[in-house]
Design a protein around this motif. Structure first.
Motif, mmCIF file in Angstrom:
data_model
loop_
_atom_site.group_PDB
_atom_site.id
_atom_site.type_symbol
_atom_site.label_atom_id
_atom_site.label_comp_id
_atom_site.label_asym_id
_atom_site.label_seq_id
_atom_site.Cartn_x
_atom_site.Cartn_y
_atom_site.Cartn_z
ATOM 1 N N ILE A 113 29.617 88.141 37.611
ATOM 2 C CA ILE A 113 30.303 89.052 39.338
ATOM 3 C C ILE A 113 31.065 90.214 37.943
ATOM 4 O O ILE A 113 31.340 89.569 36.569
ATOM 5 N N GLN A 114 31.714 91.191 37.964
ATOM 6 C CA GLN A 114 31.362 92.197 36.625
ATOM 7 C C GLN A 114 33.279 91.813 36.383
ATOM 8 O O GLN A 114 34.350 91.881 36.885
ATOM 9 N N PRO A 115 33.583 91.905 35.057
ATOM 10 C CA PRO A 115 34.508 92.415 34.503
ATOM 11 C C PRO A 115 35.096 93.463 35.076
ATOM 12 O O PRO A 115 36.256 93.957 33.951
ATOM 13 N N ALA A 116 35.800 93.829 36.163
ATOM 14 C CA ALA A 116 36.035 94.689 36.341
ATOM 15 C C ALA A 116 37.362 95.476 36.083
ATOM 16 O O ALA A 116 38.235 94.484 36.526
ATOM 17 N N HIS A 117 37.524 96.363 35.309
ATOM 18 C CA HIS A 117 39.413 96.946 35.317
ATOM 19 C C HIS A 117 40.044 96.910 36.685
ATOM 20 O O HIS A 117 38.762 98.008 37.289
ATOM 21 N N ALA A 118 40.906 96.787 37.381
ATOM 22 C CA ALA A 118 41.831 97.313 38.602
ATOM 23 C C ALA A 118 42.174 98.413 38.295
ATOM 24 O O ALA A 118 42.215 98.967 37.262
ATOM 25 N N PRO A 119 41.416 99.551 39.603
ATOM 26 C CA PRO A 119 41.737 101.244 38.954
ATOM 27 C C PRO A 119 43.003 101.370 39.629
ATOM 28 O O PRO A 119 43.003 102.633 39.428
ATOM 29 N N ASP A 120 43.928 100.500 40.046
ATOM 30 C CA ASP A 120 44.973 100.867 40.681
ATOM 31 C C ASP A 120 45.976 101.849 39.841
ATOM 32 O O ASP A 120 46.481 102.841 40.695
ATOM 33 N N HIS A 121 45.858 101.686 38.709
ATOM 34 C CA HIS A 121 46.741 102.543 37.857
ATOM 35 C C HIS A 121 45.788 102.856 36.899
ATOM 36 O O HIS A 121 46.466 103.418 35.355
ATOM 37 N N GLY A 122 45.327 103.444 36.820
ATOM 38 C CA GLY A 122 44.333 104.866 35.667
ATOM 39 C C GLY A 122 43.518 103.667 34.637
ATOM 40 O O GLY A 122 43.756 102.366 35.394
ATOM 41 N N ASP A 123 44.009 103.865 33.646
ATOM 42 C CA ASP A 123 43.181 103.151 32.366
ATOM 43 C C ASP A 123 44.438 102.125 31.918
ATOM 44 O O ASP A 123 44.474 101.548 30.487
ATOM 45 N N LEU A 124 45.756 101.865 33.132
ATOM 46 C CA LEU A 124 47.218 101.081 31.998
ATOM 47 C C LEU A 124 46.244 99.558 32.326
ATOM 48 O O LEU A 124 45.287 99.010 32.442
ATOM 49 N N ASP A 125 47.123 99.226 31.151
ATOM 50 C CA ASP A 125 46.377 98.040 30.584
ATOM 51 C C ASP A 125 47.952 96.959 29.931
ATOM 52 O O ASP A 125 48.832 97.091 30.178
ATOM 53 N N ILE A 126 48.165 96.479 31.296
ATOM 54 C CA ILE A 126 48.908 95.672 31.934
ATOM 55 C C ILE A 126 49.821 94.629 30.947
ATOM 56 O O ILE A 126 50.958 94.851 30.594
ATOM 57 N N LEU A 127 49.308 94.469 30.008
ATOM 58 C CA LEU A 127 49.288 93.031 28.694
ATOM 59 C C LEU A 127 49.912 93.871 27.488
ATOM 60 O O LEU A 127 50.691 93.868 27.106
#
Ligand code: ZN
Length: 496
Positions: free
Chosen positions: A118-132
């Protein structure tokens, strides 16, 4: 609009604009409750409304002191905006995010995901935003805690995911992932270790809204439509091997589920067995006790997942609390309730969110009765079955014909809170009731009011709960109803 149109630059503009409003002294600083007052919230809300503004609203209206930030899911239940087709609330962008994708809304660090496909993919929804990275500093400045909230909901179009998917009774791939597949466990232990080591977080909550094949075959849930009895899971190689180790014959189990499938299909088409539905079910179960064994195989495997995630986080950072979201079905299906043994769970739980959503609970209880009343209890009327279920589950609520329109009462919240607290008595585990604020119900069915939110929060806290979690996500809640939570907390004089 493409999902990448809302990028980080635009987000920073919104955040900066809302920051200006902070020049006005905020009431929020003075509303700190002695109990854990939590709310589930996803990345989209901070993006749509600005981080400081959202935190202002949550503190002022609901006395929130803990954010359950949806950091990982491919599902819509806890992330994204309102579910398309239901009314948008009175805040946030007034359009549906039809291109919602999901994934990890923070930044995955590849070193933690070595033994999984399972790829640890960053959600593409908000560009490179890291919500934490965005929310943690702002929350800490206000003394708010941030708990990472994640669930095991995946998309079928992820690379390699078919290797981890469950197999149904006929060996077909299902969208759900198998808890006994090593790729599944290795992914989630990697994910929680990543969050625990990479960020200064205040806890981790994980949830899996599933049950075993016996309950699923009978349609013993509020899900609509209920699962097809030929699609029950899991019969993959890992589950079969584990079954054999436990002394369960997988072929016998499959034969039993094929018999059960015939029973369920006949029952749903109204063909009553000559000895009655309930008796015929018992005849099958007595012949194939493997049906119950397969149910427990799933339950034990999910418990092992909880225990492994708990151990992983405690090894990485012992001070980070770890707990679980327990599905609403614990209020409807007695078999599922039996599987949620609070004493057993308490061995690897710092806290448990027990879902007791009373507004949508009326609609859901009626759906459960529709489902199980078409199979196991086909000989009871809907009203008889509703009354039977109230008696065995310890509720006193309105009739089957009324509850979709009225919801369940605040007394249901009181009873569920007391039951859960009694279940963990003598342990360190905290019970944090999950309360619904504007979880969508069908158009004619009961809707939340400010008063009913206040009543539910009051019921949970007065029954002795050390906290509550407003659910499912801020992006579906109406502001006035959020204030109902604050009304309760202020009236109970829990805020300083
Ligand atoms: Zn499996």
């Amino acid at each position: 609009m493409s999902k990448l149109d809302v990028n980080r630059r635009e987000f920073l503009k919104i955040a900066a604009a809302s920051g200006a409003a902070l020049a006005v002294p905020s009431l929020a600083q003075s509303s700190v409750s002695s109990k854990m007052i939590g709310i589930q919230v996803g990345a989209i809300s901070f993006l749509d409304e600005g981080t400081e503004k959202v935190l202002d609203i949550l503190q002022e209206r609901a006395c929130v002191n803990t954010l359950f930030l949806a950091v990982f899911t491919y599902g819509r239940g806890i992330a994204g905006r309102q579910i398309p087709g239901y009314p948008l609330p009175d805040h946030g962008k007034q359009e549906y995010d039809l291109n919602y994708h999901g994934g990890n809304f923070a930044t995955p660090h590849p070193q933690y995901y070595k033994n999984t496909v399972i790829q640890p993919a960053h959600a593409p929804d908000h560009g490179d935003l890291d919500i934490l990275a965005e929310v943690l500093p702002a929350a800490k400045k206000r003394g708010l805690k941030v708990i990472c909230w994640m669930e095991d909901v995946f998309r079928p179009d992820l690379p390699g995911i078919e290797k981890v998917q469950e197999r149904d009774l006929y060996g077909r791939n299902m969208e759900t992932l198998c808890v006994n597949n090593p790729n599944y466990l290795n992914f989630f232990t990697g994910l929680v270790e990543d969050f625990a080591r990479s960020y200064d977080i205040d806890g981790i909550m994980w949830g899996s809204e599933r049950q075993g094949a016996l309950s699923d075959s009978l349609g013993a849930t509020h899900d609509t439509p209920p699962i097809d009895p030929g699609n029950v899971t899991c019969f993959c190689e890992f589950c079969q091997r584990k079954a054999k180790e436990r002394g369960i014959n997988p072929e016998r189990a499959k034969q039993g589920f094929l018999e059960l499938e015939k029973f369920v299909r006949a029952a749903r088409s109204g063909k009553r067995p000559s000895d009655g539905y309930y008796v015929q079910f018992w005849r099958i179960l007595l012949r194939y006790p493997e049906l119950a064994a397969w149910e427990m195989l799933f339950t034990d495997s999910l418990r092992e997942t909880y225990a492994a995630l708990y151990k992983t986080v405690k090894t990485a950072k012992p001070t980070v609390p770890v707990g679980w979201h327990i599905w609403h079905n614990t209020s409807f299906n007695p078999i599922y309730r039996a599987e949620q043994d609070w004493q057993e769970l308490s061995k690897y739980s710092d806290f448990i969110k027990v879902v007791m959503y009373n507004n949508c609970g009326g609609e859901r209880m009626a759906l459960y009765v529709d489902n199980i009343g078409s199979t196991l209890f086909g000989d009871l009327t809907k009203q008889q079955l509703t009354e039977f279920n109230y008696e065995v589950m310890g509720f006193k609520e309105r009739g089957y014909d009324q509850i979709p329109y009225t919801g369940l009462s605040a007394d249901y919240v009181t009873q569920e809170t007391k039951r859960a607290l009694a279940g963990v008595a003598g342990t360190k585990t905290q019970i944090w009731p999950g309360l619904d604020v504007d979880i969508p119900t069908e158009a004619p069915n009961s809707k939340r009011t400010r008063q009913s939110v206040k009543d539910a929060v009051t019921a949970a806290l007065s029954a002795g709960a050390p906290g509550v979690i407003l659910s499912r996500k801020y992006s579906e809640m109406r502001l006035a109803n959020l204030s109902g939570a604050g009304d309760a907390i202020r009236e109970l004089k829990l805020s300083s």
